[in-house]
Design a protein around this motif. Structure first.
Motif, PDB file in Angstrom:
ATOM      1  N   GLN A 146     -19.048  43.754 -27.782  1.00  0.00           N
ATOM      2  CA  GLN A 146     -17.752  43.701 -26.999  1.00  0.00           C
ATOM      3  C   GLN A 146     -16.412  43.323 -27.812  1.00  0.00           C
ATOM      4  O   GLN A 146     -15.543  43.958 -27.502  1.00  0.00           O
ATOM      5  CB  GLN A 146     -17.778  42.534 -25.861  1.00  0.00           C
ATOM      6  CG  GLN A 146     -16.433  42.660 -24.974  1.00  0.00           C
ATOM      7  CD  GLN A 146     -16.946  41.709 -23.755  1.00  0.00           C
ATOM      8  OE1 GLN A 146     -18.050  42.200 -22.996  1.00  0.00           O
ATOM      9  NE2 GLN A 146     -16.474  40.574 -23.494  1.00  0.00           N
ATOM     10  N   SER A 195     -15.117  36.714 -21.789  1.00  0.00           N
ATOM     11  CA  SER A 195     -14.746  37.878 -21.802  1.00  0.00           C
ATOM     12  C   SER A 195     -13.164  37.800 -21.632  1.00  0.00           C
ATOM     13  O   SER A 195     -12.231  38.685 -22.232  1.00  0.00           O
ATOM     14  CB  SER A 195     -15.397  38.950 -20.690  1.00  0.00           C
ATOM     15  OG  SER A 195     -16.662  39.045 -21.041  1.00  0.00           O
ATOM     16  N   SER A 207     -13.634  44.204 -16.011  1.00  0.00           N
ATOM     17  CA  SER A 207     -14.409  43.089 -16.419  1.00  0.00           C
ATOM     18  C   SER A 207     -14.673  42.184 -15.123  1.00  0.00           C
ATOM     19  O   SER A 207     -13.989  41.927 -14.094  1.00  0.00           O
ATOM     20  CB  SER A 207     -13.588  42.324 -17.288  1.00  0.00           C
ATOM     21  OG  SER A 207     -14.421  41.010 -17.608  1.00  0.00           O
TER      22      SER A 207
END
Length: 464
Positions: free
Chosen positions: A342, A362, A356
């Motif tokens: 990622q 993240s 997302s």
């Protein structure tokens, strides 16, 4: 292999205690790297299975290349590994691993006791969701503990505000009035696990945050001003993840999706991924597939079942796609069915957007790489992270807000993707996201705000 403490003669050693969930393991390992850069030895502890997971999935650096980073493995406690249930937003399949981790309290206490005989001070940095395991620290005279928050400052402030029954908010926090209660976004089992952590620990020497003042200055200030928030002295030392990645052109070690990205135009691809533990239903995957096709934008979609407590378990269900879909979108899209790098994808110049779940790991990776987000929170504190992105930083569009159990339609998905990737509004979000990345880059440089905070923390734990 467990870290060997026999040769440790350091004045101060740090012991890291992460929660065995991917986003938590990852942040703790990145934080370990930052601490070792000050020539302070770190022991990263946990069940052997989860240490293997952390090392296997880390991106941006090699944990085996750092001589003063030690991995201390405890035998993995037995636990069930149920399959993910797509009918619930919360990944309940990982709760058995969380509960099993609480069995490491006694071996951790013994390890800390042994280590305390070798060092002047033992500094324990524990995930706030692992407080139960460090509650014996007061029995070790030369040990002290600090929590690290694997979630955003806006979330921590919100939980404190909700616990006070929603008193009037200062102007910079009025956005919180628009959001729901934490209990809405988790299961009773999760609330019980959180309560176990809250009840276990009544002391804390301070708190580390995986954020910085560029991103969350207002909420960090609010926490610092309010002693009843329970964070104590706080240090904002994020992003924990590297903000500049080493270049890798070796096709034998480089993921295939990066070669595909190399062929695309700058900012032309939206990266679609919902974290390591999310499992969407077949019906929702179908709507997402149709929505991505309708958007007529290029995309990489990480399509896989959510992690179990044991990520190396072989019996994984293949996530659903409409028949013939990959052939239909082969000129515009790429489906990745395994774990994907990622951080490398977000750092790639062809990536112009990110759909997302807004987990904090993240979110921080995307913010630090200057990528705007199509927000689709699933559970826990993710709705607050999404609000930070869309309403405070103004670097995202909303796909869904997590308040309804209804299916998110393909048209709604397509509209959000087009807004982010193919509109003047999306271009402005990219400009804003890149501006924030630039400010983060300045803040992490030598002499910047983040190194000053890190210097302050290291000076504090190495004091005479």
């Amino acid at each position: 292999m467990a870290g060997d403490i026999t040769g440790i003669g350091a004045e101060v050693v740090v012991v890291m205690v992460p929660l065995p969930g991917q986003g938590h393991l990852n942040q703790a390992l990145h934080l370990s790297r930052l601490v070792t850069s000050y020539n302070v030895p770190v022991f990263y502890t946990g069940a052997a299975l989860h240490i293997r997971q952390a090392k296997h999935r880390i991106q941006g650096w090699d944990p085996l290349s750092i001589s003063n980073l030690h991995f201390h493995e405890f035998p993995t406690p037995p636990f069930e590994t149920p399959a993910p249930d797509p009918k619930t937003r919360y990944p309940t399949q990982i709760l058995p691993a969380f509960n099993a981790a609480l069995l490491l309290r006694d071996p951790l206490r013994q390890f800390l006791s042994d280590l305390s005989k070798k060092a002047r001070r033992v500094v324990v940095i524990y995930d706030s969701m692992m407080a139960f395991n460090v509650q014996d620290i007061p029995s070790i005279p030369n040990a002290e503990s600090y929590s690290f928050q694997p979630i955003s400052a806006i979330s921590i402030y919100t939980f404190h505000w909700l616990s006070l029954q929603r008193p009037p908010l200062p102007p910079e926090a009025e956005i919180l009035n628009e959001l729901g209660n934490f209990e809405t976004f988790v299961t009773p089992e999760v609330l019980e696990f959180v309560k176990i952590q809250d009840d276990a620990l009544k002391f804390n020497s301070g708190t580390l945050f995986d954020t910085c003042r560029v991103i969350e200055g207002a909420f960090l200030d609010l926490l610092a001003k309010d002693p009843s928030a329970g964070t104590g002295q706080l240090w904002a030392i994020g992003p924990f993840n590297p903000v500049i990645l080493p270049e890798n052109k070796d096709p034998s070690t480089r993921h295939k999706c990066l070669a595909w990205l190399d062929k695309q135009e700058e900012n032309s691809v939206i990266f679609v991924a919902f974290g390591s533990t999310t499992t969407l239903s077949d019906e929702q995957n179908k709507e997402l597939a149709i929505g991505l096709a309708k958007s007529e934008q290029k995309f990489i979609w990480v399509l896989k079942e959510g992690d179990k407590g044991d990520v190396f378990a072989a019996d994984k269900r293949r996530a659903y796609l409409p028949e013939g879909y990959e052939d239909e979108i082969k000129d515009r899209g790429l489906i990745v069915r395994d774990w994907a790098p990622q951080l490398d994808i977000l750092a790639h110049p062809s990536t112009g957007g990110f759909m997302s779940h807004c987990g904090w790991n993240s979110s921080m990776e995307a913010i630090s790489m200057g990528v705007p987000i199509a927000t689709w929170p699933m559970h826990s504190e993710q709705p607050w992270n999404a609000a930070l992105i869309t309403k405070v930083l103004k670097t995202g569009v909303e796909v869904d807000d997590c308040t309804s159990e209804e299916m998110v339609s393909s048209q709604r998905i397509a509209d959000a993707v087009k807004r982010l990737m193919a509109s003047p509004e999306g271009d402005e979000m990219r400009r804003r996201a890149e501006e924030i990345r630039g400010a983060i880059m300045l803040s992490v440089k030598d002499g910047g705000a983040v190194p000053r905070e890190m210097d302050s923390f290291i000076s504090h734990i190495t004091r005479e």
